[in-house]
Every structure is written in structure tokens, then in C-alpha cells.
Motif scaffolding. Structure first.
Motif, PDB file in Angstrom:
ATOM      1  N   ALA A 282       7.409-123.852   4.373  1.00 49.49           N
ATOM      2  CA  ALA A 282       6.628-124.675   5.305  1.00 49.49           C
ATOM      3  C   ALA A 282       5.779-125.716   4.587  1.00 49.49           C
ATOM      4  O   ALA A 282       4.945-126.366   5.201  1.00 49.49           O
ATOM      5  N   GLY A 283       5.963-125.881   3.290  1.00 47.49           N
ATOM      6  CA  GLY A 283       5.191-126.860   2.523  1.00 47.49           C
ATOM      7  C   GLY A 283       4.192-126.188   1.606  1.00 47.49           C
ATOM      8  O   GLY A 283       3.661-125.120   1.907  1.00 47.49           O
ATOM      9  N   VAL A 284       3.937-126.822   0.478  1.00 47.98           N
ATOM     10  CA  VAL A 284       2.979-126.319  -0.511  1.00 47.98           C
ATOM     11  C   VAL A 284       1.599-126.859  -0.176  1.00 47.98           C
ATOM     12  O   VAL A 284       1.459-127.984   0.295  1.00 47.98           O
ATOM     13  N   SER A 285       0.561-126.036  -0.388  1.00 47.84           N
ATOM     14  CA  SER A 285      -0.783-126.477  -0.029  1.00 47.84           C
ATOM     15  C   SER A 285      -1.800-126.373  -1.155  1.00 47.84           C
ATOM     16  O   SER A 285      -2.844-127.016  -1.086  1.00 47.84           O
ATOM     17  N   SER A 286      -1.541-125.592  -2.191  1.00 50.80           N
ATOM     18  CA  SER A 286      -2.533-125.424  -3.251  1.00 50.80           C
ATOM     19  C   SER A 286      -1.859-125.022  -4.556  1.00 50.80           C
ATOM     20  O   SER A 286      -0.777-124.445  -4.557  1.00 50.80           O
ATOM     21  N   LEU A 287      -2.545-125.324  -5.666  1.00 51.33           N
ATOM     22  CA  LEU A 287      -2.030-125.059  -7.012  1.00 51.33           C
ATOM     23  C   LEU A 287      -3.182-124.662  -7.916  1.00 51.33           C
ATOM     24  O   LEU A 287      -4.272-125.235  -7.836  1.00 51.33           O
ATOM     25  N   CYS A 288      -2.955-123.677  -8.787  1.00 48.42           N
ATOM     26  CA  CYS A 288      -3.942-123.354  -9.819  1.00 48.42           C
ATOM     27  C   CYS A 288      -3.250-122.688 -11.002  1.00 48.42           C
ATOM     28  O   CYS A 288      -2.164-122.123 -10.866  1.00 48.42           O
ATOM     29  N   ALA A 289      -3.892-122.789 -12.161  1.00 47.47           N
ATOM     30  CA  ALA A 289      -3.424-122.077 -13.340  1.00 47.47           C
ATOM     31  C   ALA A 289      -3.737-120.604 -13.158  1.00 47.47           C
ATOM     32  O   ALA A 289      -4.808-120.252 -12.669  1.00 47.47           O
ATOM     33  N   ALA A 290      -2.798-119.745 -13.550  1.00 47.75           N
ATOM     34  CA  ALA A 290      -2.991-118.305 -13.367  1.00 47.75           C
ATOM     35  C   ALA A 290      -3.024-117.564 -14.696  1.00 47.75           C
ATOM     36  O   ALA A 290      -2.924-116.347 -14.726  1.00 47.75           O
ATOM     37  N   GLY A 291      -3.164-118.280 -15.795  1.00 49.85           N
ATOM     38  CA  GLY A 291      -3.262-117.657 -17.108  1.00 49.85           C
ATOM     39  C   GLY A 291      -1.915-117.357 -17.733  1.00 49.85           C
ATOM     40  O   GLY A 291      -0.911-117.205 -17.040  1.00 49.85           O
TER      41      GLY A 291
END
Length: 107
Positions: A62-71
Motif C-alpha cells: 500500500a506504499g512506504v511511509s517511513s524509513l530508519c536505520a536499524a543498526g
């Protein structure tokens, strides 16, 4: 007020009419971006060139909404479909998918 000057520019290999939602560090020498074409891209921090195998298309249904580094070289993306996916630069595709109980309602 300080003067700003452009020191580099790139389309980040985005299709026409696409735009970036979010950027984050993806290791000491790379950055990652999610964009309106529902993709995840990794690119070189210095040259802004797309890295080999640095493009994941159709990251979330349904689409991407957020991104972060996870280590440890991992990136996490959240989708409007209620999923969280972990991506490892050393492997193709998502390495783990977590599903929420109910999808996120539209705005």
C-alpha cells in the motif's frame, strides 16, 4: 544569515515526477531514501551514485511511509499496509516482515 551553496546534486535515479519522502544514514559511506514511487534506494554518500543492488522496488503493498536505520547494516521501512520490513544491504529483498493487527487507516 549563513550562505548556503550546493556542493552536489543527483536525481538519485528517481523516475520523473517522483520525490523523496525520507533520507537516513545507511552506514558510514552510504545513505538510504524512500520515495513516492514506493522504492527504497541506497546510494554513495560522496558521489550520490546508486549503489549496485541499491534499489528495492515496490517495498510495501500500500506504499512506504517511513524509513530508519536499524543498526548493523539494517534498514527498517514502514508501510501503509501495517507492515514493518527489515532490509539488509548484504542480501536482496526484505529479510524480515512484521505485520500489525490492523492496517493503518487512510488520512
Amino acid at each position: 544569515m549563513p550562505n548556503l551553496r550546493c556542493c552536489s546534486s543527483s536525481s538519485l535515479s528517481l523516475p520523473a515526477e517522483s520525490y523523496i519522502y525520507q533520507l537516513c544514514a545507511a552506514g558510514p559511506a552510504s545513505l538510504a531514501a524512500i520515495s513516492s514511487d514506493n522504492s527504497l534506494r541506497r546510494f554513495d554518500r560522496s558521489s550520490l551514485a546508486l549503489l549496485p543492488d541499491g534499489l528495492a522496488k515496490e517495498t510495501h503493498a500500500a506504499g512506504v511511509s517511513s524509513l530508519c536505520a536499524a543498526g548493523d547494516g539494517l534498514l527498517a521501512t514502514c508501510g501503509k499496509d501495517g507492515t514493518v520490513k527489515l532490509w539488509d544491504a548484504r542480501r536482496a529483498g526484505a529479510v524480515a516482515v512484521f505485520q500489525a493487527g490492523t492496517p493503518i487507516p487512510p488520512y
